[in-house]
Write an enzyme that holds these catalytic residues in place. Structure first.
Site, PDB file in Angstrom:
ATOM      1  N   SER A 110      -5.939  14.519 -49.041  1.00 13.94           N
ATOM      2  CA  SER A 110      -7.108  13.657 -49.159  1.00 13.94           C
ATOM      3  C   SER A 110      -6.828  12.641 -50.250  1.00 13.94           C
ATOM      4  O   SER A 110      -6.176  12.938 -51.249  1.00 13.94           O
ATOM      5  CB  SER A 110      -8.330  14.498 -49.531  1.00 13.94           C
ATOM      6  N   ASN A 114       0.818  -1.223   0.000  1.00 10.89           N
ATOM      7  CA  ASN A 114       0.000   0.000   0.000  1.00 10.89           C
ATOM      8  C   ASN A 114       0.848   1.267   0.000  1.00 10.89           C
ATOM      9  O   ASN A 114       0.593   2.197  -0.771  1.00 10.89           O
ATOM     10  CB  ASN A 114      -0.960  -0.002   1.194  1.00 10.89           C
ATOM     11  N   TYR A 167      -6.659   2.049   2.127  1.00 12.10           N
ATOM     12  CA  TYR A 167      -6.529   1.496   0.781  1.00 12.10           C
ATOM     13  C   TYR A 167      -7.680   0.560   0.421  1.00 12.10           C
ATOM     14  O   TYR A 167      -8.122  -0.249   1.230  1.00 12.10           O
ATOM     15  CB  TYR A 167      -5.200   0.724   0.657  1.00 12.10           C
ATOM     16  N   ASN A 185      -5.446  19.020 -45.064  1.00  7.37           N
ATOM     17  CA  ASN A 185      -6.267  18.959 -43.861  1.00  7.37           C
ATOM     18  C   ASN A 185      -5.449  19.131 -42.580  1.00  7.37           C
ATOM     19  O   ASN A 185      -4.348  18.602 -42.482  1.00  7.37           O
ATOM     20  CB  ASN A 185      -7.010  17.616 -43.806  1.00  7.37           C
ATOM     21  N   GLN A 226      -6.291   0.707  -7.618  1.00  8.10           N
ATOM     22  CA  GLN A 226      -5.449   0.192  -8.696  1.00  8.10           C
ATOM     23  C   GLN A 226      -5.887   0.769 -10.049  1.00  8.10           C
ATOM     24  O   GLN A 226      -5.092   0.829 -10.992  1.00  8.10           O
ATOM     25  CB  GLN A 226      -5.533  -1.337  -8.715  1.00  8.10           C
ATOM     26  N   THR A 257     -15.892  38.062 -31.128  1.00  4.10           N
ATOM     27  CA  THR A 257     -16.731  37.544 -30.052  1.00  4.10           C
ATOM     28  C   THR A 257     -17.892  36.859 -30.770  1.00  4.10           C
ATOM     29  O   THR A 257     -18.293  37.304 -31.853  1.00  4.10           O
ATOM     30  CB  THR A 257     -17.270  38.662 -29.127  1.00  4.10           C
ATOM     31  N   HIS A 258     -18.367  35.763 -30.212  1.00  5.75           N
ATOM     32  CA  HIS A 258     -19.383  34.942 -30.888  1.00  5.75           C
ATOM     33  C   HIS A 258     -18.912  34.472 -32.261  1.00  5.75           C
ATOM     34  O   HIS A 258     -19.727  34.194 -33.133  1.00  5.75           O
ATOM     35  CB  HIS A 258     -20.712  35.687 -31.047  1.00  5.75           C
ATOM     36  N   GLU A 296      -6.952  18.729 -35.428  1.00 11.03           N
ATOM     37  CA  GLU A 296      -8.217  18.039 -35.134  1.00 11.03           C
ATOM     38  C   GLU A 296      -8.026  16.952 -34.081  1.00 11.03           C
ATOM     39  O   GLU A 296      -8.867  16.750 -33.202  1.00 11.03           O
ATOM     40  CB  GLU A 296      -8.793  17.411 -36.414  1.00 11.03           C
ATOM     41  N   LYS A 333      -6.981  19.235 -51.351  1.00 10.92           N
ATOM     42  CA  LYS A 333      -7.142  19.363 -49.908  1.00 10.92           C
ATOM     43  C   LYS A 333      -5.837  19.305 -49.139  1.00 10.92           C
ATOM     44  O   LYS A 333      -4.918  18.571 -49.464  1.00 10.92           O
ATOM     45  CB  LYS A 333      -8.038  18.234 -49.393  1.00 10.92           C
TER      46      LYS A 333
HETATM   47  N1  ARG Z   1      -1.385  -3.356  -7.615  1.00 12.62           N
HETATM   48  C1  ARG Z   1      -1.854  -2.667  -6.453  1.00 12.62           C
HETATM   49  C2  ARG Z   1      -2.300  -1.254  -6.855  1.00 12.62           C
HETATM   50  O1  ARG Z   1      -2.014  -0.848  -7.914  1.00 12.62           O
HETATM   51  C3  ARG Z   1      -0.791  -2.593  -5.422  1.00 12.62           C
HETATM   52  C4  ARG Z   1      -1.291  -2.435  -4.023  1.00 12.62           C
HETATM   53  C5  ARG Z   1      -1.925  -3.665  -3.555  1.00 12.62           C
HETATM   54  N2  ARG Z   1      -2.155  -3.672  -2.164  1.00 12.62           N
HETATM   55  C6  ARG Z   1      -3.009  -4.560  -1.651  1.00 12.62           C
HETATM   56  N3  ARG Z   1      -3.173  -4.541  -0.399  1.00 12.62           N
HETATM   57  N4  ARG Z   1      -3.668  -5.367  -2.411  1.00 12.62           N
HETATM   58  O2  ARG Z   1      -2.983  -0.577  -6.120  1.00 12.62           O
END
Ligand code: ARG
Length: 461
Positions: free
Chosen positions: A278, A111, A318, A286, A323, A156-157, A291, A284
């Protein structure tokens, strides 16, 4: 077989579907360098504080450096069974150095590990964005310098409003991208705290030194709350927010480039490098790159909403939901980098058609406000009355299908007898822009002053 990292209480391995939904290695392998750097710093701290032996630390660092080379050489085999970059690296470390590898994860959890790796990555990306923004701003400053006195219609506009200078218009983008730059710098400063050592969420009983790892990894200081450290993805949200705002600026510019490069406007011509032809219409050219910048903004903005939505219901600390932060950020980053590079290229090498700009600047009665201002200044009319008189002059010119400056003095005096010949001095577009010398106005001298201001300020950093 059960997992080698946490298989102690598991009798069997995950179902294939479980592995497919759970694995992040397909995208978080991007974090390999940050993961290895973080692990080396962590191991050095563990050795310094006597939590692991120097001998183990040396093996760990050596093994991690070997893994770094393997990944960079493309010989490392990533495994979805090992879920993510952290466990892929750690498993390989065990292959390479044996039981000492198992000591690396002391006083650490995935974590705080992932929070660290991701923060390092986002910080580095934001530094890249800052450099790219500086380049884009430089490109605009150069264009503004060349065209400080080039007259174009201001809108403007999307209707002709008043003449402005192209330099002034370029400097509007300098202001926008400079704000983006300042947002990046602010975000970097706020992200500059190391979460390493928060462990799973509660901190650790081992005598770790979080200040040491923070410093070794280039952070200003460690985070102050272990629960927040592993729950917080503000740094990612801030990156996505500033990316979305910046992309939105780029998209407005892209839209202007698309409009300006039409044959109907003809204000600019993109180089062959930034346009395509094109397959059926030979005439053309482009503005595809512009874009695509406009379109890619949708992706970047979407990623911001995606991560906000992932985060909004999460209790502390967490959850695996987090993830899902990575693909959004990685794709937004890659997209924004490309957009910035493409725009810098287009701005630097587009050709400006001064004659077409000037011609358009004079059409659409763009100096009507100058006429009204003259009536206020020279004939003492209240502005509302001057507005009315000017409206009659515009109506007359329109019915005769000519510009205001083509009306005769007699015709103008028939509308209001207080008008005299000096009126023609303000009806030209050059006189119009030159007169708008208020602070931040479009007069060439004022535009040049703002260019000097930004050059100096950017040099200060
Ligand atoms: N792959 C996990 C992530 O991206 C890592 C952390 C995982 N921690 C856990 N307690 N499962 O968040």
């Amino acid at each position: 077989a059960s997992n080698q990292m946490w298989g102690g209480r598991f009798a069997s391995g995950p179902a294939a579907i479980m592995e497919a939904i759970n694995a992040s290695i397909g995208f978080d392998q991007k974090l390999y360098a940050q993961d290895i750097r973080g692990s080396i710093a962590h191991s050095e701290m563990l050795a310094q504080t006597g939590i692991i032996s120097t001998d183990d630390q040396k093996k760990i660092a050596h093994g991690l450096n070997t893994i770094l080379s393997e990944i960079e050489a493309g010989t490392f085999e990533f495994s979805a069974r090992l879920e993510d970059i952290h466990m892929n690296v750690e498993a390989r470390l065990a292959d390479l150095i044996g039981p000492s590898a198992g000591r690396l994860h002391t006083a650490r959890s995935r974590n705080d590990q992932v929070a660290l790796d991701f923060r390092l990555w986002v910080k580095e990306e934001m530094q890249r964005v800052a450099v790219a923004l500086e380049r884009l701003i430089e490109a605009f400053l150069d264009r503004a310098q060349q065209h400080a006195a080039t007259v174009m219609p201001g809108f403007t506009h999307l209707q002709t409003a008043q003449p402005v200078t192209f330099g002034h218009h370029c400097m509007a983008y300098v202001e926008m991208f400079a704000r983006d730059l300042s947002r990046v710098r602010d975000a970097i400063a706020r992200a500059d705290e190391s979460p390493l050592g928060a462990a799973a969420l509660a901190g650790t009983g081992f005598p770790i030194d979080r200040h040491m790892t923070a410093k070794a990894l280039g952070f200003r200081e460690p985070t102050r709350n272990s629960i927040d450290s592993v729950s917080d993805r503000d740094f990612a949200l801030e990156f996505l927010s500033l990316a979305a705002i910046c992309a939105t600026h780029l998209s407005r510019l892209a839209e202007e480039i698309v409009i300006w490069s039409t044959p109907q406007f003809g204000f600019i011509r993109l180089s062959d490098q930034f346009s395509t032809g094109s397959s059926i219409m030979p005439q053309k050219k482009n503005p595809d790159a512009a874009e695509l910048v406009r379109a890619k903004t949708g992706r970047v903005n979407g990623h911001l909403i995606a991560l906000l939505t992932v985060m909004k219901g999460l209790p502390l600390a967490y959850s695996k939901d987090m993830q899902e932060d990575k693909e959004a950020v990685f794709d937004a980053a890659e997209t924004l980098d490309l957009m910035l590079a493409a725009m810098t290229g287009m701005v630097s090498d587009m050709t400006v058609n001064e004659a077409a700009m000037k011609k358009a600047a004079g059409s659409g009665y763009s100096t009507a406000t100058d006429l009204a201002d003259w009536l206020v200044r020279e004939a003492g009319l209240p502005f509302r009355e001057a507005h009315h008189v000017t409206g009659r002059a515009v109506a007359l010119a329109e019915s005769r299908k000519v510009g205001l400056e083509k009306l005769s003095l007699d015709e103008l005096q028939a509308i209001d007898s207080r008008i005299d010949g000096s009126i023609f001095d303000v009806l030209s577009v050059n006189a119009s822009v030159k007169s708008r010398s208020s602070f931040g106005g479009t007069a060439p001298q004022e535009v040049r002053r703002q260019i000097r201001y930004w050059r100096k300020r950017l040099k200060r950093g």
